[in-house]
Design a protein around this motif. Structure first.
Motif, short mmCIF file in Angstrom:
data_model
loop_
_atom_site.label_atom_id
_atom_site.label_comp_id
_atom_site.label_asym_id
_atom_site.label_seq_id
_atom_site.Cartn_x
_atom_site.Cartn_y
_atom_site.Cartn_z
N ASP A 258 41.67 1.41 17.75
CA ASP A 258 42.48 0.59 17.18
C ASP A 258 43.73 0.93 16.74
OD1 ASP A 258 39.99 -0.75 16.44
OD2 ASP A 258 39.83 -0.21 14.35
N SER A 259 44.77 -0.35 17.02
CA SER A 259 46.15 0.03 17.13
C SER A 259 46.89 -0.97 16.18
CB SER A 259 46.57 -0.26 18.48
OG SER A 259 45.94 0.82 19.32
N TRP A 260 47.90 -0.53 15.43
CA TRP A 260 48.80 -1.38 14.92
C TRP A 260 49.46 -2.61 15.82
CZ3 TRP A 260 48.13 -1.35 10.06
CH2 TRP A 260 48.00 -0.08 9.37
N TRP A 287 42.12 -13.47 14.17
CA TRP A 287 41.38 -12.78 13.45
C TRP A 287 40.01 -12.76 13.50
CZ3 TRP A 287 44.60 -10.20 10.18
CH2 TRP A 287 45.78 -10.31 9.86
N GLY A 288 39.44 -11.39 13.09
CA GLY A 288 38.16 -11.34 13.10
C GLY A 288 37.52 -12.09 11.86
N ILE A 289 36.11 -12.27 11.72
CA ILE A 289 35.18 -13.01 10.94
C ILE A 289 35.55 -12.27 9.42
CG2 ILE A 289 33.05 -13.73 9.97
CD1 ILE A 289 32.06 -13.80 13.14
N GLY A 290 35.92 -13.56 8.58
CA GLY A 290 36.43 -12.69 7.35
C GLY A 290 37.65 -12.20 7.04
N GLN A 291 38.45 -12.26 8.11
CA GLN A 291 39.84 -11.75 8.20
C GLN A 291 40.87 -12.57 8.12
OE1 GLN A 291 40.29 -8.24 8.01
NE2 GLN A 291 38.15 -7.99 7.97
N PRO A 292 42.13 -12.40 7.45
CA PRO A 292 42.22 -11.22 6.59
C PRO A 292 41.67 -11.46 5.19
CG PRO A 292 44.22 -12.86 6.63
CD PRO A 292 43.24 -13.30 7.68
N GLU A 293 41.14 -10.35 4.76
CA GLU A 293 40.64 -10.18 3.52
C GLU A 293 41.21 -9.65 2.10
OE1 GLU A 293 36.89 -7.93 3.79
OE2 GLU A 293 37.75 -6.45 4.66
N GLY A 294 41.85 -8.51 2.48
CA GLY A 294 42.34 -7.84 1.18
C GLY A 294 41.30 -7.21 0.54
N SER A 295 41.37 -6.72 -0.32
CA SER A 295 40.58 -5.93 -1.07
C SER A 295 40.68 -6.35 -2.64
CB SER A 295 40.50 -4.29 -1.29
OG SER A 295 41.68 -3.75 -1.54
N GLY A 296 41.86 -6.80 -3.31
CA GLY A 296 42.01 -6.95 -4.75
C GLY A 296 42.67 -5.76 -5.32
N TRP A 297 42.05 -4.55 -5.09
CA TRP A 297 42.58 -3.45 -5.32
C TRP A 297 43.74 -2.81 -4.69
CZ3 TRP A 297 42.02 -2.90 -10.60
CH2 TRP A 297 40.78 -3.82 -11.21
N VAL A 298 43.35 -2.40 -3.46
CA VAL A 298 44.36 -1.87 -2.47
C VAL A 298 44.84 -2.88 -1.51
CG1 VAL A 298 44.43 -0.06 -0.80
CG2 VAL A 298 42.98 0.25 -2.64
N ALA A 303 48.46 -5.44 9.97
CA ALA A 303 47.34 -6.02 10.95
C ALA A 303 47.05 -4.93 11.97
CB ALA A 303 47.76 -7.20 11.65
N VAL A 304 45.98 -4.71 12.33
CA VAL A 304 45.44 -3.74 13.40
C VAL A 304 44.68 -4.59 14.48
CG1 VAL A 304 43.59 -1.87 13.97
CG2 VAL A 304 45.43 -1.85 12.10
N TRP A 314 44.80 -4.12 7.11
CA TRP A 314 44.64 -2.62 6.72
C TRP A 314 45.91 -2.11 5.87
CZ3 TRP A 314 41.12 1.58 7.51
CH2 TRP A 314 40.03 1.26 8.27
N PRO A 315 45.61 -1.12 4.97
CA PRO A 315 46.59 -0.78 4.12
C PRO A 315 47.65 -0.30 5.20
CG PRO A 315 44.50 -0.11 3.29
CD PRO A 315 44.06 -0.34 4.35
#
Length: 339
Positions: A258-260, A287-298, A303-304, A314-315
């Motif tokens: 996986d790469s930036w 984008w992959g399925i369900g992406q971008p999603e975030g997490s709500g907290w982090v 993108a990777v 990703w963070p």
């Protein structure tokens, strides 16, 4: 009195007309009756009688007036007394009403004071509960943030271990037959979007590779998104910007991990931007399925490009490999980090 005089005049006139009485005009003097002959005493009695009647009437009138006045004075006195008694009773009742009103006002003030105290206590309790809730929410958020950071760190460490295993497998030629061809099966996910590698990825690491009119650098170095962009900038390039399906297929065939890539929404959540200013909305997206999603907290704002050939957010502080990109020139092909 008038009636008595009238009678006397008539009697006198009768005497004068008595037969045989001498006419005053004939020169004879009338004989004056002497006292005691009974004529004058009778006249005096009648006058006195009428005078007595009149005096009696006047006296009775005066007596009646006095009695009436006395009765009126008595009635007035009694009325005044009753009025004074009534006024005193009214004053007492008024004083009682005033006392009741004052007592009611005092009770109302006391009740209002109690209500205000109760409201103040309730407000204090609500404020305390809100403060405790905010403190609890803050602690929970901090705990969750630490938890997700730990999870991200654990994932990165796991990814590092997997990357090392991949390298060892490639170096020692340990190959396993996967669902999409020859390769190492790392997880039970569906087959990648991109066909199997058609070249040997290990030979392409840490060097510039030409595709069409662009050069790409697949780095074995790992870092955060900012560190990766800085590394690319040191070679007069940027993290890769993907503009077509053909470019995506080339990158997916030749990357190992996986790469930036040069895509992020750090400036405003949900507004993605490419590092070279390419318009995100009009450009292709993978984008992959369900992406971008975030997490709500982090925050997952960078993108990777995954091994499966799809994008994932990703963070930006997480650790990944990177792909740099710059226009192809004969001079740029030899430039590597540190040159």
């Amino acid at each position: 009195m008038a009636g008595g005089l009238h009678v006397e005049n008539m009697e006198l006139q009768g005497l004068r007309e008595t037969p045989g009485a001498p006419d005053p005009g004939d020169g004879h003097q009338p004989e004056h009756p002497k006292p005691g002959n009974g004529v004058w005493p009778a006249m005096s009695f009648r006058g006195k009688f009428f005078l007595l009647i009149i005096c009696t009437f006047i006296g009775l009138s005066i007596l009646l007036s006095i009695v009436s006045l006395g009765t009126a004075v008595g009635l007035m006195t009694r009325l005044l007394s009753e009025m004074k008694t009534s006024d005193a009773g009214f004053r007492m009742e008024l004083a009682q009403v005033k006392s009741d009103v004052i007592q009611l006002l005092n009770e109302t003030k006391a009740s209002d004071s109690s209500v205000m105290v109760a409201i103040s206590n309730l407000k204090g309790n609500v404020t305390r509960l809100i403060s405790e809730r905010n403190t609890s929410d803050t602690d929970l958020k901090m705990d969750l943030a630490r938890y997700f950071e730990n999870v991200a760190q654990l994932l990165n460490e796991t990814k590092t271990s997997v990357d090392n295993m991949w390298r060892l497998a490639v170096e020692f030629g340990i190959m396993v037959q996967g669902c999409c061809g020859t390769g190492i099966v790392l997880h039970p996910e569906p087959c990648p979007l991109i066909p199997p590698h058609i070249s040997d990825p290990i030979l392409l690491v840490d060097q510039w590779i030409r595709f069409n009119q662009t050069s790409y650098y697949f780095s074995s170095t790992r870092g955060t998104w900012n560190e990766s962009q800085d590394l690319c900038a040191s070679m007069n390039s940027n993290l890769v910007v993907i503009n077509s399906l053909g470019e995506l297929e080339f990158l997916a065939r030749n990357q190992i991990f996986d790469s930036w890539i040069g895509l992020n929404d750090r400036r405003k959540e949900g507004i993605w931007r490419w590092v070279d200013g390419t318009d995100y909305e009009s450009n292709v997206k993978f984008w992959g399925i369900g992406q971008p999603e975030g997490s709500g907290w982090v925050e997952e704002d960078c993108a990777v490009l995954s091994e499966r050939g799809t994008w994932h957010d990703w963070p930006c502080r997480s650790i990944h490999h990177l792909i740099c990109e710059r226009p192809f020139t004969m001079m740029s092909q030899s430039m590597t980090p540190g040159d």
